[in-house]
Design a protein around this motif. Structure first.
Motif, mmCIF file in Angstrom:
data_model
loop_
_atom_site.group_PDB
_atom_site.id
_atom_site.type_symbol
_atom_site.label_atom_id
_atom_site.label_comp_id
_atom_site.label_asym_id
_atom_site.label_seq_id
_atom_site.Cartn_x
_atom_site.Cartn_y
_atom_site.Cartn_z
ATOM 1 N N SER A 1 -4.530 -11.417 -7.058
ATOM 2 C CA SER A 1 -5.714 -12.286 -6.976
ATOM 3 C C SER A 1 -6.744 -11.629 -6.065
ATOM 4 C CB SER A 1 -5.323 -13.665 -6.422
ATOM 5 O OG SER A 1 -5.096 -13.557 -5.034
ATOM 6 N N ILE A 2 -7.955 -12.148 -6.115
ATOM 7 C CA ILE A 2 -9.015 -11.608 -5.254
ATOM 8 C C ILE A 2 -8.605 -11.764 -3.782
ATOM 9 C CG2 ILE A 2 -10.403 -13.735 -5.162
ATOM 10 C CD1 ILE A 2 -12.120 -10.469 -5.678
ATOM 11 N N GLY A 3 -7.862 -12.851 -3.489
ATOM 12 C CA GLY A 3 -7.380 -13.077 -2.122
ATOM 13 C C GLY A 3 -6.434 -11.973 -1.676
ATOM 14 N N ASP A 4 -5.558 -11.533 -2.578
ATOM 15 C CA ASP A 4 -4.624 -10.438 -2.255
ATOM 16 C C ASP A 4 -5.404 -9.160 -1.959
ATOM 17 O OD1 ASP A 4 -2.432 -12.086 -2.883
ATOM 18 O OD2 ASP A 4 -2.545 -11.523 -5.007
ATOM 19 N N VAL A 5 -6.446 -8.919 -2.761
ATOM 20 C CA VAL A 5 -7.240 -7.692 -2.588
ATOM 21 C C VAL A 5 -7.944 -7.716 -1.227
ATOM 22 C CG1 VAL A 5 -9.237 -6.398 -3.451
ATOM 23 C CG2 VAL A 5 -7.583 -7.346 -5.067
ATOM 24 N N VAL A 6 -8.560 -8.856 -0.906
ATOM 25 C CA VAL A 6 -9.289 -8.969 0.372
ATOM 26 C C VAL A 6 -8.314 -8.777 1.536
ATOM 27 C CG1 VAL A 6 -10.573 -10.561 1.860
ATOM 28 C CG2 VAL A 6 -11.120 -10.412 -0.569
ATOM 29 N N LYS A 7 -7.155 -9.427 1.465
ATOM 30 C CA LYS A 7 -6.147 -9.318 2.530
ATOM 31 C C LYS A 7 -5.740 -7.859 2.740
ATOM 32 C CE LYS A 7 -1.537 -11.008 3.561
ATOM 33 N NZ LYS A 7 -0.362 -11.583 2.937
ATOM 34 N N HIS A 8 -5.497 -7.168 1.625
ATOM 35 C CA HIS A 8 -5.066 -5.776 1.692
ATOM 36 C C HIS A 8 -6.157 -4.876 2.256
ATOM 37 C CE1 HIS A 8 -1.398 -3.791 0.534
ATOM 38 N NE2 HIS A 8 -2.112 -2.692 0.413
ATOM 39 N N ARG A 9 -7.389 -5.139 1.850
ATOM 40 C CA ARG A 9 -8.523 -4.335 2.345
ATOM 41 C C ARG A 9 -8.678 -4.521 3.850
ATOM 42 N NH1 ARG A 9 -11.142 -0.633 -1.052
ATOM 43 N NH2 ARG A 9 -12.944 -0.876 0.297
ATOM 44 N N LEU A 10 -8.507 -5.760 4.309
ATOM 45 C CA LEU A 10 -8.647 -6.033 5.746
ATOM 46 C C LEU A 10 -7.580 -5.280 6.539
ATOM 47 C CD1 LEU A 10 -9.500 -9.835 5.949
ATOM 48 C CD2 LEU A 10 -10.948 -7.911 6.575
ATOM 49 N N MET A 11 -6.333 -5.307 6.029
ATOM 50 C CA MET A 11 -5.235 -4.596 6.697
ATOM 51 C C MET A 11 -5.541 -3.105 6.749
ATOM 52 S SD MET A 11 -2.040 -6.729 5.123
ATOM 53 C CE MET A 11 -1.170 -5.254 4.724
ATOM 54 N N ASP A 12 -6.139 -2.638 5.666
ATOM 55 C CA ASP A 12 -6.496 -1.234 5.554
ATOM 56 C C ASP A 12 -7.565 -0.835 6.570
ATOM 57 O OD1 ASP A 12 -5.333 0.505 3.750
ATOM 58 O OD2 ASP A 12 -7.313 0.968 2.943
ATOM 59 N N TYR A 13 -8.585 -1.701 6.709
ATOM 60 C CA TYR A 13 -9.646 -1.423 7.680
ATOM 61 C C TYR A 13 -9.080 -1.395 9.096
ATOM 62 C CZ TYR A 13 -13.221 -2.137 4.100
ATOM 63 O OH TYR A 13 -13.996 -2.033 2.990
ATOM 64 N N GLU A 14 -8.150 -2.329 9.373
ATOM 65 C CA GLU A 14 -7.561 -2.386 10.710
ATOM 66 C C GLU A 14 -6.791 -1.111 11.021
ATOM 67 O OE1 GLU A 14 -5.377 -6.069 10.929
ATOM 68 O OE2 GLU A 14 -7.265 -7.167 10.715
#
Ligand code: AMP
Length: 153
Positions: free
Chosen positions: A127-140
């Motif tokens: 879902s778009i939520g999964d993508v956003v969550k993963h991107r945030l973890m990636d940025y961190e």
């Protein structure tokens, strides 16, 4: 994602599935919209995949389809089968697809859920939520790597 100094590796759909698992909530096309609403609410999700008798993907139905059906037919829409309101032309992806390409598909198609197929078999959903969550973890991770790089330079 690779650390600073290394070549950046593309994030894949399989990276997301590794974190969230492969569980997909499904229903048969005969289920009523009322039953679909109950499932979506119970499982706290926004869409589910509609499977035919042989396990083939027949469609996808999201809360948006249900809102549309109720706006058109009122509460009696809840008694109608899912097959009447689902989207039949499902855009899917493979585990080996990049998350970038997935985001592009979601943006172009204006939908927030993409089933993952392995051959013809359902292997997960993103879902778009999964993508956003993963991107945030990636940025961190990237920010942390930058900090360490600067501190130890
Ligand atoms: P959503 O944004 O996922 O709630 O869905 C918005 C609309 O797009 C609804 O009509 C869904 O049935 C449809 N839809 C959702 N996901 C997909 C998909 N992967 N492929 C095609 N249509 C979809």
């Amino acid at each position: 994602m690779a650390a600073v100094g290394n070549q950046e590796e593309a994030m894949l759909v399989s990276d997301i599935l590794r974190g969230k698992g492969r569980d997909v909530v499904t229903a048969s096309p005969e289920k009523s919209l009322g039953q679909i609403v109950a499932l979506l609410s119970e499982r706290r999700i926004g869409a589910l995949v509609v499977l035919g008798a042989s396990g083939n993907v027949e469609g996808i139905i999201s809360e948006r389809d249900i809102v549309k059906a109720i706006a058109r037919d009122g509460a009696k829409a809840l008694e109608r089968p899912a097959s009447e309101s689902m989207t039949r032309r499902v855009v899917s992806c493979r585990e080996t697809d990049t998350v970038q390409s997935l985001m592009e598909r979601m943006t172009e198609g204006r939908f927030r859920h993409v089933p993952v197929l392995d051959g013809d078999v359902l292997a997960g959903i993103v879902s778009i939520g999964d993508v956003v969550k993963h991107r945030l973890m990636d940025y961190e991770t990237e920010t942390q790597a930058m900090r360490e790089y600067i501190t130890h330079a």
